[in-house]
Design an enzyme around this catalytic site. Structure first.
Site, mmCIF file in Angstrom:
data_model
loop_
_atom_site.group_PDB
_atom_site.id
_atom_site.type_symbol
_atom_site.label_atom_id
_atom_site.label_comp_id
_atom_site.label_asym_id
_atom_site.label_seq_id
_atom_site.Cartn_x
_atom_site.Cartn_y
_atom_site.Cartn_z
ATOM 1 C CD GLU A 87 -20.587 7.678 -18.761
ATOM 2 O OE1 GLU A 87 -21.680 8.033 -18.288
ATOM 3 O OE2 GLU A 87 -20.308 6.497 -19.005
ATOM 4 C CB SER A 106 22.094 -17.225 29.408
ATOM 5 O OG SER A 106 22.114 -18.450 30.100
#
Length: 857
Positions: free
Chosen positions: A86, A494
């Protein structure tokens, strides 16, 4: 001399004009230039990470995956590769490289096209932070000016570090650290030279040069990077040659999830977004530590899935997903409305029609299996061979395996939830070649499976603090994101009874009180219909002590208790346990569990019994840290025993009792008495261990007797089943954990049904037959969970609260006795409520009869 003078003068004028142009351009764009001062305090977008209490990654949220690294943490070969590719003169220029500009200008003059941008690393950083990627002259001008400013404010190393962490490198990977994880599943320093070069080649075109989307282009770009590194002297010829021909090893790697808890992760995401906002939650690098222990969460996930598979195997095999070959096309399309099997996708249908009845190639099978979605513990497979009592299959990735008979023999035909076909005798009774099936892990191999029909949820929390220890909201988050642990309000059956009994205990009833277990018929003149609550099973024992009635879940006893206490008073009492008052029915059906609550609400309510009567608040986030490790949120729960918590904290952290603490320990409100909580726990321990004497034929089991397999007498629990068996429950607890399990269909029209004995499996491998219920459907899942966590939670005995006593009573009558044989037992009472009369010498239970209230006091 005159020519030389004019030449020099011309050059001076040109340079002056160029300088003036640069100055003019600067002032022209000056107002549009951003301040580069922000780069000194830049906060890179970092996703939120969610961790278990023991620091294992659960999930990650954010648009950008980023792992920020300092320059010292980035290996030198990666730095060399980036510089060589780069900006080889990065450490020599001041933001704009004149040589690079001249080179780009020469290319423009020769070709007439902009082929080189002359961008330095600093200019790319300027563009990445402040500008767009639009290819126009004015953007380049701004880019150059910003780059010069950046070079004035930051050092070269600071610029390079920002650049390497900011780069967009494809597949939502930002920065070289994240790219190493996304493409190779490893840390940056673990990569090879070829892999480093591949990443270094991505900045110029992350979408078209990455090794996943375009491996060929990626290889060519990698070789360019390697050539630049060789030319710059960063690598040797031997290193270049080895990396030049290296194979492509990249594949997509998601976040390295260590604990699968997607339902919890989504709860954390919502809570964090509500607290900090969407942008901060997704980009500020928050680290959220939950209260969930990883081993507990994994145990809950396993227990829920294994329990659902056990239910599904009891009820039969619904058939393969698809028949890929050996099928009749006309019959196939006529059966298109069969919703049990999903229709094939377009690629699959095309292959099916092309082959007709012929076998697919192995490559086609592998491609087909590889594109199937994953969910839960299930894996896709295709049957490629059927033998007498085994089948050969191909799984994802081309793995081949043989399913032996003990992995198939459960698969009798599913007819409906109430009926199953005959047990199969050979593999061909179950599967054919070309069947697309599902399998699940089993021992050291695989077992035939299917997506379970019903759903389930498990939630566990610490009864002293409310800290959630584990939570699973369904079989698979990928199948349904609906969190049944926190969102599904289902009738509790229950499991409501302990709260009804607790109200009775605070209205003069005791564990030894007798209530008539006899049928009830109540005529409703308005509707012209009689209400007849019945026991399940439909068996009645006459006068029965409340300890035994609760442990055996006697419905008519619960109805008689709510009548005596009063419906409104009972409903108000239930609201103490954290249930929303408007969700509590104010009629006698409340005694049988007509109320609807979530598993988390039920677990919180049972925690009141487990912790001595205090209502704690469930929470699942312990603390939140920012990206620098600073704690920005710390949970501050209310403790069932704040004094105990503070004492334990001081002891654990070696803090002197006189030293003030920064952390506060708040007391959770006391909503029922400690004595009532203890009495309910005693009865619910009997729901597991039963009572009486089996040797003298007076023994009885509670509805949770299967939990005896845990071999721990200090756990308590209650089953729950609705009348139509659409919802089944089990809630159980000890001093260190309380958990609730629910199983049922999401569609309320479907009942869980019943099952007959599978002749292939026998009673040893399939002990559960008959109607589904809380004790047969939900309880086994709770047991599977507890088997894996019971060694990590407090299961010590409950201490007898102050103001209580135990006396020997006669079991049939609940009165005092001097006997010490099988007809007597010690029972607990709040002091002053113990019986005052002695039982008759024969100790006989009062006779069964029907009366107005059925109460004996």
């Amino acid at each position: 001399m005159r020519f030389l003078k004019y030449t020099v003068l011309t050059l001076i004028v040109l340079f002056a004009l160029a300088g003036a142009a640069v100055v003019g351009l600067y002032y022209y764009v000056k107002d549009d230039l951003p301040s580069v001062e922000t780069l000194r305090d830049v906060r890179l977008q970092i996703p939120m990470q969610v961790y278990s209490a023991d620091g294992r990654l659960i999930s990650q949220f954010g648009e950008q995956r980023r792992i920020p690294l300092t320059l010292d943490e980035i290996p030198q070969p990666m730095i060399d590769a980036i510089l060589a590719t780069e900006d080889s003169r990065f450490y020599e220029h001041r933001g704009v490289d004149p040589i690079g500009v001249m080179r780009a200008f020469r290319v423009l003059v020769v070709t007439g096209e902009i082929r080189e941008g002359a961008s330095t690393i600093t200019m790319q950083l300027a563009r990445n932070f402040f500008l767009s990627r639009e290819r126009v002259w004015m953007r380049k001008v701004k880019e150059a000016f910003i780059a010069v400013h950046i070079e004035q404010k930051l050092s070269k190393d600071e610029i390079l570090e920002l650049y390497l962490n900011k780069l967009a490198l494809g597949h939502r990977a930002y920065g070289v650290g994240a790219a190493a994880q996304v493409y190779y599943g490893r840390e940056l320093h673990e990569l090879t030279l070829a892999e480093i070069a591949t990443i270094a080649g991505l900045p110029q075109g992350p979408s078209i040069l990455n090794p996943i989307s375009n491996p060929q282009a990626s290889v060519q770009r990698r070789r360019i990077v390697l050539r630049r590194m060789l030319d710059e002297g960063y690598i040797s010829r031997a290193e270049y040659d080895a990396a030049f021909n290296a194979p492509v090893t990249a594949r997509y790697h998601g976040a390295e999830i260590e604990v699968n808890a997607p339902f919890l992760a989504e709860m954390v995401r919502q809570e964090t977004v509500d607290r900090f906002g969407l942008e901060a939650a997704y980009t500020a690098g928050l680290r959220v530590y939950t209260t969930v222990k990883s081993e507990h969460q994994l145990a809950a996930e396993f227990a829920l899935q294994e329990n659902l598979h056990a239910y599904d195997e009891r009820h039969g095999y619904r058939g393969p997903q698809q028949q890929l070959w050996g099928f009749d096309p006309e019959r196939f399309f006529r059966a298109e409305e069969d919703t049990r099997r999903p229709l094939p996708d377009e690629a699959t249908l095309e292959t099916m029609l092309r082959h007709g009845g012929a076998r697919w190639t192995d490559q086609e099978i592998i491609q087909y299996v590889n594109r199937q979605p994953r969910f839960g513990r299930l894996q896709h497979a295709v049957v490629v061979g059927v033998h007498e009592q085994s089948v050969d299959i191909i799984l994802r990735g081309g793995m081949q395996h043989t399913l032996e008979w003990d992995r198939l023999d459960w698969a009798r035909q599913y007819i409906d939830n109430e009926r199953q076909g005959r047990a199969p005798q050979r593999a061909a009774d179950i599967l054919n070649e070309g069947d697309h099936i599902l399998v699940r892990p089993f021992d050291d191999g695989w077992k035939l499976a299917q997506v379970p029909g019903p759903s389930s949820a498990i939630v566990a929390l610490h009864p002293q603090t409310g800290a959630i220890q584990s939570i699973v909201g369904g079989y698979s988050f990928s199948l349904s994101q609906f969190n049944r642990a926190t969102q599904a309000k289902r009738q509790v059956g229950s499991t409501i009874k302990p709260f009804i009994y607790a109200a009775a205990f605070e209205h003069d009833f005791t564990l030894a009180s007798l209530v008539n277990d006899a049928p009830i018929t109540q005529w409703n003149p308005g509707s012209g219909v009689a209400w007849r609550p019945r026991n399940s099973p439909d068996v009645y024992d006459g006068p029965i002590r409340l300890r035994e009635a609760l442990a055996r879940s006697k419905n008519v006893v619960s109805v008689r208790l709510i009548r005596d206490v009063g419906v409104d008073r009972t409903a108000d009492y239930l609201a103490r346990f954290g249930f929303a008052p408007h969700e509590i029915p104010r009629n006698e059906s409340l005694s049988l569990g007509s109320a609807s609550f979530t598993p988390l609400e039920l677990a919180r309510a049972f925690a009141v019994f487990a912790n001595g009567g205090h209502l704690v608040d469930p929470y699942f986030i312990d603390r939140i840290e920012d990206q620098d490790g600073n704690i920005i949120y710390q949970a501050n729960p209310r403790y069932a025993c704040a004094r105990c918590a503070e004492s334990e904290y001081r002891e654990t952290h070696a803090i002197d009792p006189e030293t003030p603490l920064q952390q506060e320990f708040h007391q959770a409100p006391q909503v029922i008495s400690e004595q009532t909580a203890f009495l309910i726990t005693e009865a619910l321990q009997s729901a597991i261990w039963g009572g009486g004497s089996w040797a003298h034929q007076t023994g009885w089991n509670g509805t949770g007797w299967r939990a005896q397999s845990l071999r721990n007498r200090n756990i308590a629990g209650k089953t729950g089943t609705t009348n139509d068996v659409r919802d089944t429950w089990f809630a159980g607890y000890s001093q260190g954990t309380v958990s609730a399990v629910w199983v049922g269909f999401d569609n309320l029209e479907f009942a869980l049904g019943r099952t007959s004995l599978n002749a292939n499996l026998g009673r040893q491998r399939q002990p559960i037959v008959g109607s589904e219920a809380g004790g047969t459907t939900a309880l086994p899942g709770w047991i599977l969970y507890m088997e894996r966590v019971i060694g990590d939670v407090d299961t010590s005995p409950y201490e007898l609260p102050s103001g209580m006593m135990s006396v020997r009573i006669d079991q049939p009558t609940g009165k005092l006795t001097n006997r010490s044989d099988h007809t007597s037992m010690f029972e607990y009472f709040v002091r002053g409520t113990e019986p005052k009369e002695f039982a008759d010498s024969d100790g006989r239970r009062p006779q069964l009869f029907e009366d107005d209230d059925g109460l004996f006091r």
